[in-house]
Design a protein around this motif. Sequence first.
Motif, PDB file in Angstrom:
ATOM      1  N   ILE A  45       0.866  -1.189   0.000  1.00  0.00           N
ATOM      2  CA  ILE A  45       0.000   0.000   0.000  1.00  0.00           C
ATOM      3  C   ILE A  45       0.895   1.229   0.000  1.00  0.00           C
ATOM      4  CG2 ILE A  45      -1.799   1.269   1.231  1.00  0.00           C
ATOM      5  CD1 ILE A  45      -2.570  -1.431   2.555  1.00  0.00           C
ATOM      6  N   ASP A  46       0.655   2.152  -0.931  1.00  0.00           N
ATOM      7  CA  ASP A  46       1.437   3.379  -1.023  1.00  0.00           C
ATOM      8  C   ASP A  46       0.579   4.570  -0.604  1.00  0.00           C
ATOM      9  OD1 ASP A  46       3.708   2.116  -1.901  1.00  0.00           O
ATOM     10  OD2 ASP A  46       3.207   2.311  -4.020  1.00  0.00           O
ATOM     11  N   PHE A  47       1.156   5.434   0.214  1.00  0.00           N
ATOM     12  CA  PHE A  47       0.498   6.655   0.653  1.00  0.00           C
ATOM     13  C   PHE A  47       1.205   7.862   0.053  1.00  0.00           C
ATOM     14  CE2 PHE A  47      -0.535   4.286   4.825  1.00  0.00           C
ATOM     15  CZ  PHE A  47      -1.716   3.808   4.297  1.00  0.00           C
ATOM     16  N   ARG A  48       0.471   8.971   0.016  1.00  0.00           N
ATOM     17  CA  ARG A  48       1.048  10.255  -0.363  1.00  0.00           C
ATOM     18  C   ARG A  48       0.824  11.211   0.793  1.00  0.00           C
ATOM     19  NH1 ARG A  48      -0.584  15.046  -2.366  1.00  0.00           N
ATOM     20  NH2 ARG A  48      -2.773  14.408  -2.386  1.00  0.00           N
ATOM     21  N   LEU A  49       1.877  11.942   1.169  1.00  0.00           N
ATOM     22  CA  LEU A  49       1.778  12.870   2.293  1.00  0.00           C
ATOM     23  C   LEU A  49       0.896  14.042   1.902  1.00  0.00           C
ATOM     24  CD1 LEU A  49       3.113  12.707   5.103  1.00  0.00           C
ATOM     25  CD2 LEU A  49       4.733  14.416   4.319  1.00  0.00           C
ATOM     26  N   VAL A  50      -0.089  14.346   2.750  1.00  0.00           N
ATOM     27  CA  VAL A  50      -1.013  15.440   2.454  1.00  0.00           C
ATOM     28  C   VAL A  50      -0.530  16.730   3.085  1.00  0.00           C
ATOM     29  CG1 VAL A  50      -3.389  16.273   2.706  1.00  0.00           C
ATOM     30  CG2 VAL A  50      -2.950  13.866   2.210  1.00  0.00           C
ATOM     31  N   ARG A  51      -0.320  16.718   4.381  1.00  0.00           N
ATOM     32  CA  ARG A  51       0.180  17.929   5.057  1.00  0.00           C
ATOM     33  C   ARG A  51       0.771  17.541   6.402  1.00  0.00           C
ATOM     34  NH1 ARG A  51      -5.377  18.374   5.247  1.00  0.00           N
ATOM     35  NH2 ARG A  51      -6.315  18.141   7.313  1.00  0.00           N
TER      36      ARG A  51
END
Length: 302
Positions: A223-229
């Motif tokens: 599972i890959d995440f992207r940093l939002v803030r």
Amino acid sequence: MATKERPDAQQIHTMLLRSMQQAIYTPHNSGHFGLAFESYTHFTSPIRRYPDLLVHRVIKAILGKTRYHLPALPTPGEAHAKLSRRIEKSEAAKMKLSGEKPKKVSAELMAWQAAGLHCSANERRADEASRDVEAWLKCKYMREHLGEEFSGVVTAATSFGIFVTLDAMYVEGLVHITELGGEYFRFDEARQELRGERTGIRYAIGTRVRVQVSRVDLDGRRIDFRLVREGEEFMARAMKDKGLVHEGRGMEGASAKTSAKRAAKKASAAQSRALPSPIQALKAAVKKTVAKSKGRKTRRKS
């Protein structure tokens, strides 16, 4: 007990467990590191695995004043061989420290050692299968939440990114280092953190972040995440450490300065829009001249 009140207590306990060597079933009573009992059994009443069954059979035989004989075991596999080598190295190291000579092992004791290796190897195989199924189910669930945002905490830091575990869901995913921002991040193995060289932003175990589910790979169980803030306090501290924000002003001062610049730009743009261009000025002058000449002709006729 010393860390239970800390916000990163769970991460510390996990790291301690990971640092421990996995146990191997052996017929030797070497004590219990936690209970420190002279006589104890690792197993509980419910029969959950084959080692539990073996111990219950032995206890039953002792109560019946008989001797339990092990059944024939299957052919050892690769895991069995690895564990066997580990035990041999451990025993050799003990003998070297104590200066004792290796004792002759009876056939019965060798059979129990083989049984312990067999049970240990199969227990690891069962655990790996359980983890694989669990990872697949988590990926299947998160595939239905692509693009959604979640809050979580950093549970591991590596040279290629950070692993984040989502709150309440206990689903772990990777935020690749390329998703952390447009700067170079250096991995500090001792502190288990990634630190930005320009801003000084730190992503360490226990850091709270907000992420978006960007990719799910069912086959790879990934599972890959992207940093939002990041948190404002977290960013302000990093900027202050690097001297990019003056003390006493903080992020509010920096944001106020930015807002003032933006307002000045907008005002300048509005003013420039209010002033007529050269072509517009020429057209207005022509119209004015034509209107005046028409007015003179009308007066002459009258």
